[in-house]
Design a protein around this motif. Structure first.
Motif, PDB file in Angstrom:
ATOM      1  N   ARG A  22     -29.623   0.035 -39.336  1.00 15.99           N
ATOM      2  CA  ARG A  22     -29.321  -1.279 -38.741  1.00 15.99           C
ATOM      3  C   ARG A  22     -28.373  -1.131 -37.553  1.00 15.99           C
ATOM      4  NH1 ARG A  22     -29.269  -3.122 -44.268  1.00 15.99           N
ATOM      5  NH2 ARG A  22     -27.007  -3.011 -44.320  1.00 15.99           N
ATOM      6  N   ARG A  23     -27.361  -0.296 -37.710  1.00 14.89           N
ATOM      7  CA  ARG A  23     -26.391  -0.114 -36.614  1.00 14.89           C
ATOM      8  C   ARG A  23     -27.037   0.520 -35.386  1.00 14.89           C
ATOM      9  NH1 ARG A  23     -21.232   2.029 -40.130  1.00 14.89           N
ATOM     10  NH2 ARG A  23     -20.511  -0.041 -40.778  1.00 14.89           N
ATOM     11  N   ALA A  24     -27.859   1.534 -35.594  1.00 14.70           N
ATOM     12  CA  ALA A  24     -28.523   2.195 -34.459  1.00 14.70           C
ATOM     13  C   ALA A  24     -29.479   1.234 -33.767  1.00 14.70           C
ATOM     14  CB  ALA A  24     -29.255   3.449 -34.932  1.00 14.70           C
ATOM     15  N   ALA A  25     -30.183   0.413 -34.546  1.00 13.35           N
ATOM     16  CA  ALA A  25     -31.087  -0.577 -33.956  1.00 13.35           C
ATOM     17  C   ALA A  25     -30.307  -1.542 -33.072  1.00 13.35           C
ATOM     18  CB  ALA A  25     -31.832  -1.325 -35.053  1.00 13.35           C
ATOM     19  N   LEU A  26     -29.166  -2.021 -33.554  1.00 14.54           N
ATOM     20  CA  LEU A  26     -28.348  -2.941 -32.749  1.00 14.54           C
ATOM     21  C   LEU A  26     -27.845  -2.284 -31.474  1.00 14.54           C
ATOM     22  CD1 LEU A  26     -26.290  -4.815 -35.480  1.00 14.54           C
ATOM     23  CD2 LEU A  26     -28.096  -5.748 -34.008  1.00 14.54           C
ATOM     24  N   LYS A  27     -27.427  -1.029 -31.574  1.00 19.92           N
ATOM     25  CA  LYS A  27     -26.953  -0.311 -30.375  1.00 19.92           C
ATOM     26  C   LYS A  27     -28.065  -0.244 -29.334  1.00 19.92           C
ATOM     27  CE  LYS A  27     -22.946   1.242 -32.044  1.00 19.92           C
ATOM     28  NZ  LYS A  27     -21.873   0.303 -31.977  1.00 19.92           N
ATOM     29  N   LEU A  28     -29.260   0.102 -29.784  1.00 15.83           N
ATOM     30  CA  LEU A  28     -30.382   0.225 -28.852  1.00 15.83           C
ATOM     31  C   LEU A  28     -30.778  -1.140 -28.281  1.00 15.83           C
ATOM     32  CD1 LEU A  28     -32.593   1.704 -27.388  1.00 15.83           C
ATOM     33  CD2 LEU A  28     -33.883   1.816 -29.531  1.00 15.83           C
ATOM     34  N   LEU A  29     -30.856  -2.139 -29.118  1.00 16.42           N
ATOM     35  CA  LEU A  29     -31.279  -3.465 -28.660  1.00 16.42           C
ATOM     36  C   LEU A  29     -30.288  -4.104 -27.689  1.00 16.42           C
ATOM     37  CD1 LEU A  29     -32.675  -4.684 -32.059  1.00 16.42           C
ATOM     38  CD2 LEU A  29     -34.013  -4.328 -29.957  1.00 16.42           C
ATOM     39  N   ARG A  30     -29.025  -3.707 -27.763  1.00 21.22           N
ATOM     40  CA  ARG A  30     -28.005  -4.238 -26.845  1.00 21.22           C
ATOM     41  C   ARG A  30     -27.969  -3.491 -25.515  1.00 21.22           C
ATOM     42  NH1 ARG A  30     -23.565  -4.733 -31.525  1.00 21.22           N
ATOM     43  NH2 ARG A  30     -24.211  -6.759 -32.325  1.00 21.22           N
ATOM     44  N   CYS A  31     -28.640  -2.388 -25.439  1.00 24.30           N
ATOM     45  CA  CYS A  31     -28.666  -1.582 -24.211  1.00 24.30           C
ATOM     46  C   CYS A  31     -29.440  -2.350 -23.127  1.00 24.30           C
ATOM     47  CB  CYS A  31     -29.330  -0.243 -24.506  1.00 24.30           C
ATOM     48  SG  CYS A  31     -29.382   0.855 -23.099  1.00 24.30           S
ATOM     49  N   PRO A  32     -28.863  -2.527 -21.947  1.00 26.39           N
ATOM     50  CA  PRO A  32     -29.530  -3.315 -20.901  1.00 26.39           C
ATOM     51  C   PRO A  32     -30.955  -2.863 -20.573  1.00 26.39           C
ATOM     52  CG  PRO A  32     -27.278  -2.851 -20.263  1.00 26.39           C
ATOM     53  CD  PRO A  32     -27.541  -2.062 -21.519  1.00 26.39           C
ATOM     54  N   VAL A  33     -31.216  -1.574 -20.566  1.00 28.79           N
ATOM     55  CA  VAL A  33     -32.562  -1.122 -20.212  1.00 28.79           C
ATOM     56  C   VAL A  33     -33.586  -1.434 -21.298  1.00 28.79           C
ATOM     57  CG1 VAL A  33     -31.792   0.707 -18.651  1.00 28.79           C
ATOM     58  CG2 VAL A  33     -32.141   1.221 -21.064  1.00 28.79           C
ATOM     59  N   ALA A  34     -33.134  -1.693 -22.502  1.00 30.48           N
ATOM     60  CA  ALA A  34     -34.061  -1.984 -23.607  1.00 30.48           C
ATOM     61  C   ALA A  34     -34.320  -3.478 -23.761  1.00 30.48           C
ATOM     62  CB  ALA A  34     -33.511  -1.421 -24.910  1.00 30.48           C
ATOM     63  N   ARG A  35     -33.420  -4.288 -23.294  1.00 33.06           N
ATOM     64  CA  ARG A  35     -33.520  -5.734 -23.521  1.00 33.06           C
ATOM     65  C   ARG A  35     -34.824  -6.346 -23.018  1.00 33.06           C
ATOM     66  NH1 ARG A  35     -27.948  -7.100 -21.356  1.00 33.06           N
ATOM     67  NH2 ARG A  35     -26.681  -6.138 -22.954  1.00 33.06           N
ATOM     68  N   ASP A  36     -35.276  -5.907 -21.871  1.00 32.06           N
ATOM     69  CA  ASP A  36     -36.461  -6.522 -21.265  1.00 32.06           C
ATOM     70  C   ASP A  36     -37.760  -5.774 -21.546  1.00 32.06           C
ATOM     71  OD1 ASP A  36     -34.871  -8.517 -20.143  1.00 32.06           O
ATOM     72  OD2 ASP A  36     -34.420  -7.279 -18.396  1.00 32.06           O
ATOM     73  N   CYS A  37     -37.709  -4.735 -22.338  1.00 33.32           N
ATOM     74  CA  CYS A  37     -38.931  -3.981 -22.648  1.00 33.32           C
ATOM     75  C   CYS A  37     -39.831  -4.796 -23.567  1.00 33.32           C
ATOM     76  CB  CYS A  37     -38.587  -2.648 -23.316  1.00 33.32           C
ATOM     77  SG  CYS A  37     -37.834  -1.483 -22.189  1.00 33.32           S
ATOM     78  N   ARG A  38     -41.100  -4.844 -23.222  1.00 31.19           N
ATOM     79  CA  ARG A  38     -42.072  -5.612 -24.004  1.00 31.19           C
ATOM     80  C   ARG A  38     -43.026  -4.709 -24.781  1.00 31.19           C
ATOM     81  NH1 ARG A  38     -40.374  -9.608 -25.394  1.00 31.19           N
ATOM     82  NH2 ARG A  38     -42.408 -10.481 -25.768  1.00 31.19           N
ATOM     83  N   ARG A  39     -43.210  -3.459 -24.352  1.00 28.32           N
ATOM     84  CA  ARG A  39     -44.134  -2.531 -25.021  1.00 28.32           C
ATOM     85  C   ARG A  39     -43.353  -1.307 -25.486  1.00 28.32           C
ATOM     86  NH1 ARG A  39     -49.819  -1.530 -22.215  1.00 28.32           N
ATOM     87  NH2 ARG A  39     -50.847  -2.845 -23.731  1.00 28.32           N
ATOM     88  N   TRP A  40     -43.187  -1.201 -26.800  1.00 24.21           N
ATOM     89  CA  TRP A  40     -42.397  -0.134 -27.403  1.00 24.21           C
ATOM     90  C   TRP A  40     -43.281   0.827 -28.173  1.00 24.21           C
ATOM     91  CZ3 TRP A  40     -36.799  -0.274 -28.379  1.00 24.21           C
ATOM     92  CH2 TRP A  40     -36.141  -1.304 -27.699  1.00 24.21           C
ATOM     93  N   GLY A  41     -43.003   2.097 -28.056  1.00 27.24           N
ATOM     94  CA  GLY A  41     -43.617   3.111 -28.912  1.00 27.24           C
ATOM     95  C   GLY A  41     -42.536   3.631 -29.839  1.00 27.24           C
ATOM     96  N   LEU A  42     -42.773   3.578 -31.144  1.00 30.29           N
ATOM     97  CA  LEU A  42     -41.788   4.085 -32.094  1.00 30.29           C
ATOM     98  C   LEU A  42     -42.469   4.766 -33.271  1.00 30.29           C
ATOM     99  CD1 LEU A  42     -41.958   0.796 -32.735  1.00 30.29           C
ATOM    100  CD2 LEU A  42     -39.529   1.003 -32.648  1.00 30.29           C
ATOM    101  N   TYR A  43     -41.715   5.591 -33.933  1.00 32.47           N
ATOM    102  CA  TYR A  43     -42.230   6.291 -35.109  1.00 32.47           C
ATOM    103  C   TYR A  43     -41.939   5.478 -36.360  1.00 32.47           C
ATOM    104  CZ  TYR A  43     -37.358   7.586 -35.999  1.00 32.47           C
ATOM    105  OH  TYR A  43     -36.017   7.548 -36.262  1.00 32.47           O
ATOM    106  N   LEU A  44     -42.696   5.728 -37.406  1.00 33.51           N
ATOM    107  CA  LEU A  44     -42.404   5.189 -38.729  1.00 33.51           C
ATOM    108  C   LEU A  44     -41.720   6.319 -39.485  1.00 33.51           C
ATOM    109  CD1 LEU A  44     -45.711   3.263 -39.486  1.00 33.51           C
ATOM    110  CD2 LEU A  44     -43.515   2.332 -38.733  1.00 33.51           C
ATOM    111  N   ALA A  45     -40.524   6.057 -39.967  1.00 34.20           N
ATOM    112  CA  ALA A  45     -39.689   7.105 -40.554  1.00 34.20           C
ATOM    113  C   ALA A  45     -40.349   7.753 -41.771  1.00 34.20           C
ATOM    114  CB  ALA A  45     -38.335   6.537 -40.943  1.00 34.20           C
TER     115      ALA A  45
END
Length: 183
Positions: A22-45
């Motif tokens: 949860r903390r890492a997600a918040l850090k990333l989501l608050r990052c200015p370059v991530a805020r406006d991204c609409r297409r994300w590629g992510l792994y499933l843990a």
């Protein structure tokens, strides 16, 4: 080194892992370059990797398109759309993936890639699981998306060796901080 870093990751309790995700997600989501991204590629843990589910849940609420990697027979990554209700099953290396074949997009069509890792350093060097799947993505495909490592703070090390084919990170999101790679 992989064994040591994995052991440190596995030593965390389930509660510590959930909180870190949860903390890492918040850090990333608050990052200015991530805020406006609409297409994300992510792994499933898988296993003790930092879970991306808290990140996915926020992205879905925001209406972002999310894609996950699927390993095909030729040992290459393909990115397929993941919706909140997409049924998943265990795939190669016991990694969850969508149950049915969905339309795929190339890496260059994504704006931000959240990459799993075993270790990282301040220079953006990523120590992966050892399969080389992310390193097989053609370099031209990585020109557009921002590459973000997603990890526990404990996975950071002073220096990692880098081979010419290693994919470097632009940023690293951990449960304690958002790091900019120094090159």
């Amino acid at each position: 080194m992989r064994r040591t870093l994995r052991a440190a990751r596995q030593a965390l309790s389930p509660r510590q892992r959930r909180l870190a995700a949860r903390r890492a997600a918040l850090k990333l989501l608050r990052c200015p370059v991530a805020r406006d991204c609409r297409r994300w590629g992510l792994y499933l843990a898988s296993g003790s990797e930092l879970d991306t589910l808290p990140l996915l849940q926020v992205l879905w609420r925001r209406g972002a398109e999310t894609y996950v990697p699927v390993i095909r027979a030729e040992k290459r990554l393909h990115w397929v759309r993941l919706h909140p209700r997409t049924p998943c099953r265990a795939g190669a290396h016991d990694i969850r993936r969508p149950r049915r074949a969905l339309p795929r997009v190339p890496s260059r069509a994504l704006q931000l890639l959240v990459l799993p890792l075993v270790g990282f350093d301040d220079h953006g060097t990523r120590l992966g699981a050892g399969g080389g799947y992310y390193d097989r993505v053609p370099a031209r495909a990585f020109r557009r998306p921002l590459r973000v490592g997603f990890a526990y703070h404990q996975q950071g090390v002073k220096h990692l060796p880098r081979d010419p084919w290693d994919v470097s990170l632009d940023r690293i999101a951990t449960d304690r901080s958002m790091l900019w790679a120094t090159g």
